[in-house]
Design an enzyme around this catalytic site. Structure first.
Site, PDB file in Angstrom:
ATOM      1  N   GLU A 169       0.845  -1.192   0.000  1.00  0.00           N
ATOM      2  CA  GLU A 169       0.000   0.000   0.000  1.00  0.00           C
ATOM      3  C   GLU A 169       0.884   1.247   0.000  1.00  0.00           C
ATOM      4  O   GLU A 169       1.901   1.303   0.681  1.00  0.00           O
ATOM      5  CB  GLU A 169      -0.932  -0.019   1.211  1.00  0.00           C
ATOM      6  CG  GLU A 169      -2.049  -1.034   1.025  1.00  0.00           C
ATOM      7  CD  GLU A 169      -3.078  -0.988   2.138  1.00  0.00           C
ATOM      8  OE1 GLU A 169      -3.481   0.114   2.533  1.00  0.00           O
ATOM      9  OE2 GLU A 169      -3.466  -2.073   2.610  1.00  0.00           O
ATOM     10  N   ALA A 272      13.980   0.439  11.474  1.00  0.00           N
ATOM     11  CA  ALA A 272      13.294   0.232  12.755  1.00  0.00           C
ATOM     12  C   ALA A 272      12.118   1.199  12.871  1.00  0.00           C
ATOM     13  O   ALA A 272      12.119   2.278  12.286  1.00  0.00           O
ATOM     14  CB  ALA A 272      14.269   0.449  13.906  1.00  0.00           C
ATOM     15  N   CYS A 280      -1.997  -7.340   5.923  1.00  0.00           N
ATOM     16  CA  CYS A 280      -1.401  -8.597   5.468  1.00  0.00           C
ATOM     17  C   CYS A 280      -0.404  -9.248   6.427  1.00  0.00           C
ATOM     18  O   CYS A 280      -0.519 -10.435   6.709  1.00  0.00           O
ATOM     19  CB  CYS A 280      -0.709  -8.376   4.120  1.00  0.00           C
ATOM     20  SG  CYS A 280      -1.872  -8.053   2.792  1.00  0.00           S
TER      21      CYS A 280
END
Length: 471
Positions: A169, A272, A280
């Site tokens: 996305e 990080a 998902c």
């Protein structure tokens, strides 16, 4: 029997996968009529809206829909007509994690997949290629084929393919236009291979043939789960190292940069953060955990479960850092949370780290102001209601305010928390923010996007994931 030349496609499901995928297919295949169907009238109305206020935000999507809609791209609630007329049908419906019953919290809920499959069998009057586009557990295609064959009309046959999506996305359109690979799984029978070639020919209109991978049905289904599990594992690995960095005074940016230079490791997915989100990663890993346990592979299940547990630990660790830094209590304090989407360049909030952070702050009885440039207010209230089931929405609304700009969100706050890496948060006038905040003013960067030294010179106390206070 030669491969079918596809002239009409129907996609069942007008969501994050079906909408963009089939819009790009329509754009690149003007000779194929593509109809996306969904029972949700409001969603279809949004796809058809005259001012292109589409139901999902994705960079580049509006331009694709503008070019193809009304030419060979159509959106409809007439599911049966779409099924009847199509040569090839994508099943692209939601497969959420089950909330109750056997496998609750781990296995995928295939209710919508089964419902769509039964509808295809009931309505189809001619042979179809049925393509599993939703992310599903291994061997779901077998169940679909059983349902279709048990309910098919005389003279109709169904060939099942697996064609998982590998979209991220925020970059879905460029991922579709220039994919790393297109994966198509089929039964290794002559009919299965012909169906596979029919779908390959569609993608070959813009994807080089060497990037169209054809494999067995079960390998295709498992590859999707495996890809997401491997990516999430990298994020959890670097996040685990970020905790060590904070304790030792090392800098996680420097560590990830150093190890990313190793050609065997590479630099991607080594940033990080406060934790991964989205529809998902967690869902697919939990699916893999459930699959492993059902196959009596308990060590394998425990291995993958730890990836999710590390992600949850990272979110709670970040919340605790905020509380600890604000003199061990945030009760009655005012905190700005910048970003509510699970990542930048999307309006999707599913499994967003921001939801966990705000929930933790509310449980500490803090007052929270949220700003996100793309997430609807209604979505924020819905997510917080689900995250805090013991708190009535009226109570949540007494503690939470939704702002319409980052500057407004930060006014008169003790702390600012960066929860999503929106580009605009880098470009805020931090001098103005500081002038309007309660002192001492704290900034917590959960996405490693801010210029820490610049903020410290202004006067902020800054805490960053993966950076310790030791020199």
């Amino acid at each position: 029997m030669a491969p079918v030349k596809v002239s009409k496609i129907c996609c069942i499901g007008a969501g994050y996968v079906g909408g963009p995928t089939c819009a790009v297919i329509a754009l690149k295949c003007p000779h194929i009529s593509v109809t996306i169907v969904d029972l949700n009238q409001a969603r279809i109305d949004a796809w058809n809206s005259p001012d292109f206020k589409l139901p999902i935000y994705e960079p580049g999507l509006e331009e694709v829909v503008r070019q193809a809609r009304g030419r060979n791209l159509f959106f409809s609630t007439d599911v049966d007509k779409g099924i009847r007329e199509a040569d090839l049908i994508f099943v692209s419906v939601n497969t959420p994690t089950k909330k109750s019953g056997v496998g609750a919290g781990f296995s995928a809920d295939l209710t919508y997949v089964e419902s769509a499959t039964r509808r295809i069998a009931a309505v189809a009057t001619s042979s179809k290629i049925v393509v599993e586009k939703s992310t599903v557990p291994c061997r779901t295609a077998e169940s679909m084929r059983t349902i279709l064959e048990a309910n098919s009309k005389p003279g109709t046959r169904f060939d099942i393919l697996s064609n998982p999506e590998f979209l991220a996305e925020g970059t879905a359109i460029s991922d579709l236009l220039r994919p790393d690979r297109v994966l198509i799984g089929s039964l290794q029978t002559p009919e299965g291979k012909d169906a596979c070639e029919s779908l390959s020919q569609i993608y070959a209109n813009w994807v080089p043939r060497d990037r169209i991978l054809t494999v067995g049905l079960w390998s295709s289904e498992l590859s999707k789960l495996a890809a997401n599990a491997m990516l999430a594992q990298r994020i959890s690995s670097i996040n685990a190292l970020s905790a060590i960095c904070e304790a030792t005074g090392a800098n996680i940016d420097e560590v990830s940069h150093a190890i990313g230079y190793d050609s065997r490791i590479g630099p991607k997915f080594l940033r990080a953060s406060v934790g991964f989100g989205g529809s998902c990663f967690q869902k697919d890993i939990l699916n893999l955990v459930y699959l492993s346990e059902s196959l009596h592979l308990s060590q394998v299940a425990a291995y993958w479960r730890q990836v999710v547990e590390m992600n949850e630990y990272q979110k709670s660790r970040f919340s605790k850092t905020v509380v600890d830094t604000l003199f061990n209590t945030i009760t009655g304090k005012h905190i700005a949370v910048l970003g509510f989407a699970f990542k930048a360049d999307t309006g999707d909030t599913r499994e967003s780290a921001a939801i966990s952070l705000v929930r933790d702050f509310l449980l500490e009885r803090a007052y929270v102001t949220i700003y996100d440039p793309k997430v609807d207010e209604a979505q924020i209230w819905q997510d917080l209601s689900e995250a805090c089931p013991s708190m009535p929405l009226e109570t949540i609304k007494k503690q939470v305010t939704i702002a319409h700009s980052a500057l407004d969100a930060c006014k008169q706050k003790e702390a600012v928390v960066i929860a999503t890496e929106w580009k605009e948060f880098k470009e805020i006038n931090w001098e103005t923010v500081y002038a309007q905040m309660t002192k001492p003013a704290f900034v917590f960067d959960g996405r490693l996007i801010l210029d820490v030294e610049k903020l410290r010179k202004i006067g902020f106390t800054v805490k960053v994931i993966g950076r310790g206070d030791r020199v």
